[in-house]
Design an enzyme around this catalytic site. Structure first.
Site, PDB file in Angstrom:
ATOM      1  N   ARG A 126       0.920  -1.213  -0.054  1.00  0.00           N
ATOM      2  CA  ARG A 126      -0.035   0.103   0.174  1.00  0.00           C
ATOM      3  C   ARG A 126       0.992   1.355  -0.164  1.00  0.00           C
ATOM      4  O   ARG A 126       0.335   2.124   0.414  1.00  0.00           O
ATOM      5  CB  ARG A 126      -0.982   0.044   1.199  1.00  0.00           C
ATOM      6  CG  ARG A 126      -1.891  -1.214   1.379  1.00  0.00           C
ATOM      7  CD  ARG A 126      -2.994  -1.159  -0.092  1.00  0.00           C
ATOM      8  NE  ARG A 126      -3.580  -2.397   0.055  1.00  0.00           N
ATOM      9  CZ  ARG A 126      -3.155  -3.851  -0.378  1.00  0.00           C
ATOM     10  NH1 ARG A 126      -2.005  -3.705  -1.134  1.00  0.00           N
ATOM     11  NH2 ARG A 126      -3.981  -4.826  -0.182  1.00  0.00           N
TER      12      ARG A 126
ATOM     13  N   SER B  71     -10.923  -1.534   3.597  1.00  0.00           N
ATOM     14  CA  SER B  71     -10.325  -1.873   4.652  1.00  0.00           C
ATOM     15  C   SER B  71      -9.951  -0.427   5.228  1.00  0.00           C
ATOM     16  O   SER B  71      -9.163   0.385   4.707  1.00  0.00           O
ATOM     17  CB  SER B  71      -8.722  -2.568   4.398  1.00  0.00           C
ATOM     18  OG  SER B  71      -9.302  -3.798   3.891  1.00  0.00           O
TER      19      SER B  71
ATOM     20  N   GLU C  70      -5.351   3.155   6.318  1.00  0.00           N
ATOM     21  CA  GLU C  70      -5.148   3.080   4.859  1.00  0.00           C
ATOM     22  C   GLU C  70      -6.093   4.350   4.069  1.00  0.00           C
ATOM     23  O   GLU C  70      -5.427   4.485   2.971  1.00  0.00           O
ATOM     24  CB  GLU C  70      -5.595   1.636   4.272  1.00  0.00           C
ATOM     25  CG  GLU C  70      -5.334   1.478   2.967  1.00  0.00           C
ATOM     26  CD  GLU C  70      -5.627  -0.056   2.649  1.00  0.00           C
ATOM     27  OE1 GLU C  70      -5.197  -1.055   3.541  1.00  0.00           O
ATOM     28  OE2 GLU C  70      -6.222  -0.207   1.537  1.00  0.00           O
TER      29      GLU C  70
HETATM   30  C1  LIG Z   1     -15.777  -2.160  -0.900  1.00  0.00           C
HETATM   31  C2  LIG Z   1     -14.242  -1.534  -1.065  1.00  0.00           C
HETATM   32  C3  LIG Z   1     -13.240  -2.345  -1.447  1.00  0.00           C
HETATM   33  C4  LIG Z   1     -11.853  -2.264  -1.402  1.00  0.00           C
HETATM   34  N1  LIG Z   1     -10.989  -3.211  -1.506  1.00  0.00           N
HETATM   35  C5  LIG Z   1      -9.799  -3.163  -1.847  1.00  0.00           C
HETATM   36  C6  LIG Z   1      -8.652  -4.064  -1.860  1.00  0.00           C
HETATM   37  O1  LIG Z   1      -9.087  -5.133  -1.768  1.00  0.00           O
HETATM   38  N2  LIG Z   1      -7.545  -3.817  -2.143  1.00  0.00           N
HETATM   39  C7  LIG Z   1      -7.119  -2.505  -1.968  1.00  0.00           C
HETATM   40  O2  LIG Z   1      -5.805  -2.345  -2.392  1.00  0.00           O
HETATM   41  N3  LIG Z   1      -7.761  -1.411  -2.014  1.00  0.00           N
HETATM   42  C8  LIG Z   1      -9.163  -1.591  -1.867  1.00  0.00           C
HETATM   43  N4  LIG Z   1     -10.092  -0.887  -1.693  1.00  0.00           N
HETATM   44  C9  LIG Z   1      -9.486   0.698  -1.438  1.00  0.00           C
HETATM   45  C10 LIG Z   1      -9.581   1.560  -3.068  1.00  0.00           C
HETATM   46  O3  LIG Z   1     -10.646   0.645  -3.705  1.00  0.00           O
HETATM   47  C11 LIG Z   1      -8.250   1.512  -3.660  1.00  0.00           C
HETATM   48  O4  LIG Z   1      -7.414   2.179  -2.738  1.00  0.00           O
HETATM   49  C12 LIG Z   1      -8.172   1.982  -4.981  1.00  0.00           C
HETATM   50  O5  LIG Z   1      -7.009   1.763  -5.565  1.00  0.00           O
HETATM   51  C13 LIG Z   1      -8.213   3.563  -4.931  1.00  0.00           C
HETATM   52  O6  LIG Z   1      -8.641   4.098  -6.192  1.00  0.00           O
HETATM   53  P1  LIG Z   1      -9.517   5.275  -6.474  1.00  0.00           P
HETATM   54  O7  LIG Z   1      -9.442   5.676  -7.933  1.00  0.00           O
HETATM   55  O8  LIG Z   1     -10.737   5.225  -5.983  1.00  0.00           O
HETATM   56  O9  LIG Z   1      -8.551   6.414  -5.776  1.00  0.00           O
HETATM   57  P2  LIG Z   1      -8.958   7.517  -4.758  1.00  0.00           P
HETATM   58  O10 LIG Z   1      -9.718   7.033  -3.635  1.00  0.00           O
HETATM   59  O11 LIG Z   1      -9.612   8.672  -5.741  1.00  0.00           O
HETATM   60  O12 LIG Z   1      -7.818   8.209  -4.348  1.00  0.00           O
HETATM   61  C14 LIG Z   1      -6.714   7.540  -3.483  1.00  0.00           C
HETATM   62  C15 LIG Z   1      -5.218   8.038  -3.240  1.00  0.00           C
HETATM   63  O13 LIG Z   1      -4.727   8.278  -4.787  1.00  0.00           O
HETATM   64  C16 LIG Z   1      -4.602   9.575  -5.277  1.00  0.00           C
HETATM   65  N5  LIG Z   1      -4.756   9.490  -6.731  1.00  0.00           N
HETATM   66  C17 LIG Z   1      -5.812   8.910  -7.490  1.00  0.00           C
HETATM   67  N6  LIG Z   1      -5.647   9.000  -8.677  1.00  0.00           N
HETATM   68  C18 LIG Z   1      -4.377   9.821  -9.075  1.00  0.00           C
HETATM   69  C19 LIG Z   1      -3.801  10.494  -9.930  1.00  0.00           C
HETATM   70  N7  LIG Z   1      -4.275  10.186 -11.152  1.00  0.00           N
HETATM   71  N8  LIG Z   1      -2.654  10.971  -9.871  1.00  0.00           N
HETATM   72  C20 LIG Z   1      -2.238  11.101  -8.707  1.00  0.00           C
HETATM   73  N9  LIG Z   1      -2.496  10.574  -7.422  1.00  0.00           N
HETATM   74  C21 LIG Z   1      -3.892  10.147  -7.525  1.00  0.00           C
HETATM   75  C22 LIG Z   1      -5.583  10.439  -4.618  1.00  0.00           C
HETATM   76  O14 LIG Z   1      -5.036  11.778  -4.585  1.00  0.00           O
HETATM   77  C23 LIG Z   1      -5.694   9.768  -3.255  1.00  0.00           C
HETATM   78  O15 LIG Z   1      -4.622  10.329  -2.296  1.00  0.00           O
HETATM   79  C24 LIG Z   1     -11.595  -0.908  -1.257  1.00  0.00           C
HETATM   80  C25 LIG Z   1     -12.464   0.008  -1.310  1.00  0.00           C
HETATM   81  C26 LIG Z   1     -13.709  -0.314  -1.008  1.00  0.00           C
HETATM   82  C27 LIG Z   1     -14.556   0.883  -1.163  1.00  0.00           C
END
Ligand SMILES: Cc1cc2nc3c(=O)[nH]c(=O)nc-3n(C[C@H](O)[C@H](O)[C@H](O)COP(=O)(O)OP(=O)(O)OC[C@H]3O[C@@H](n4cnc5c(N)ncnc54)[C@H](O)[C@@H]3O)c2cc1C
Length: 300
Positions: A174, A225, A295
């Site tokens: 992570r 998480s 996280e």
């Molecule tokens: C039900 C559920 C299940 C999940 N299961 C998992 C799992 O199994 N494994 C896991 O690792 N995570 C999991 N997550 C967490 C989440 O899905 C991941 O962390 C995912 O990768 C976040 O992607 P996002 O586009 O939504 O990022 P965001 O939530 O929009 O952003 C997350 C971070 O990334 C940064 N960011 C996003 N895009 C960019 C970009 N283009 N350039 C620079 N920075 C950027 C943002 O500024 C922020 O700091 C889960 C979440 C939920 C709600």
């Protein structure tokens, strides 16, 4: 957003702005206040938006699908930039897939399956975009982005578009280089996969999704998480052993289905969630000695 910023942004071609965006519609817990939201329609408009905001010294935050981000009740005193429309291209060539940072990770998995490419099955069901997955080095079921990423294109601090090999991006549990360089913007990523059988890939993806449906409280808003896995244990196990399943503050609750998830049971505020997180950390620290690290990313 002040008048000067609004005027500077208004001349950018292909940029839509909502000066009073509702952050609860854009973030995992479905909580939080308001902020100016910029929605560039093209990569060039996004790069230009970042350049202008940097020049003006205006606070800004790059938001993918918001699935790992919690917005605060008081909103965000800057501009939230969405990647979903500007960075939406996806191409498969040979055993490689290149996808814009705004593309849903699930679309990359589906493309891989269609093209008969194996390696990304573990990621099916991780909500969010390619950019968020790279930033977080997202992972599940024994795989992580580090295993499949080959290179990442990003906008560096000087405004140059740069490409780095994934091996140079400090990817670990992570963690990524981008968490220590928060002014950079991930533009696209390339995934190196292997030839496989579409029907076997599909079946593995389906099983992975079914495990999630069975184990995770997907029926409620959450950020997945809440805590990272501490060395030597699991956050959900510690929280469960401390008897915290079901603990509630306002509308926020430790999921009864999966203790690693804080959920919005309905009507939660971000303050409820923060208070609950702090109670969980305190109890786990007192009862087990483990220090749980969030996280979740905070929009602040
Ligand atoms: C039900 C559920 C299940 C999940 N299961 C998992 C799992 O199994 N494994 C896991 O690792 N995570 C999991 N997550 C967490 C989440 O899905 C991941 O962390 C995912 O990768 C976040 O992607 P996002 O586009 O939504 O990022 P965001 O939530 O929009 O952003 C997350 C971070 O990334 C940064 N960011 C996003 N895009 C960019 C970009 N283009 N350039 C620079 N920075 C950027 C943002 O500024 C922020 O700091 C889960 C979440 C939920 C709600």
């Amino acid at each position: 957003m002040d008048l000067k910023t609004a005027e500077a942004l208004s001349v950018i071609d292909g940029l839509r702005i909502d000066e009073d965006g509702d952050l609860s519609l854009l973030t995992g817990f479905r909580t939080g206040g308001r902020a100016a939201v910029a929605v560039p329609q093209t990569k060039q408009a996004l790069i230009e938006t970042v350049r202008v905001l940097r020049e003006l010294g205006e606070k800004h935050f790059i938001l993918g699908r918001g699935s790992n981000v919690m917005a605060l009740d008081e909103g965000y005193p800057g501009v939230v930039i969405l990647t979903r429309e500007a960075l939406s291209s996806i191409d498969a060539e040979g055993t490689s897939i290149r996808a814009g940072a705004g593309v849903p990770l699930a679309d990359v998995c589906r493309t891989a399956c269609r093209e008969g490419l194996t390696g990304l099955e573990f990621a099916y069901g991780i909500p969010g975009s390619v950019g968020g997955a790279v930033f977080m080095n997202a992972g599940a079921y024994g795989g992580e982005m580090k295993d499949v990423l080959t290179e990442v294109e990003y906008l560096d601090s000087e405004g140059n578009v740069t490409v780095s090999a994934a091996s140079d991006l400090d990817l670990s549990y992570r963690k990524s280089f981008f968490q220590d360089h928060r002014d950079m913007v991930i533009l696209s990523a390339a995934f190196g996969l292997r030839e496989g059988d579409s029907s076997v890939i599909y079946e593995t993806m389906r099983e992975t999704m079914n495990k999630r449906i069975e184990k995770q409280p997907l029926e409620y808003p959450s950020c997945g998480s809440t805590f990272k896995r501490p060395e030597g244990s699991y956050a959900s196990k510690l929280i469960d052993e401390c008897g915290l399943k079901g603990l509630t503050v306002g509308g926020a609750q430790v999921s009864e289905k999966h203790a690693g998830f804080v959920i919005n049971r309905g009507g939660a505020t971000s303050s409820d969630i923060l208070e609950l997180i702090s109670r969980i950390r305190e109890t786990v620290r007192d009862m087990t000695g483990y220090e749980l690290e969030c996280e979740i990313e905070f929009l602040e």
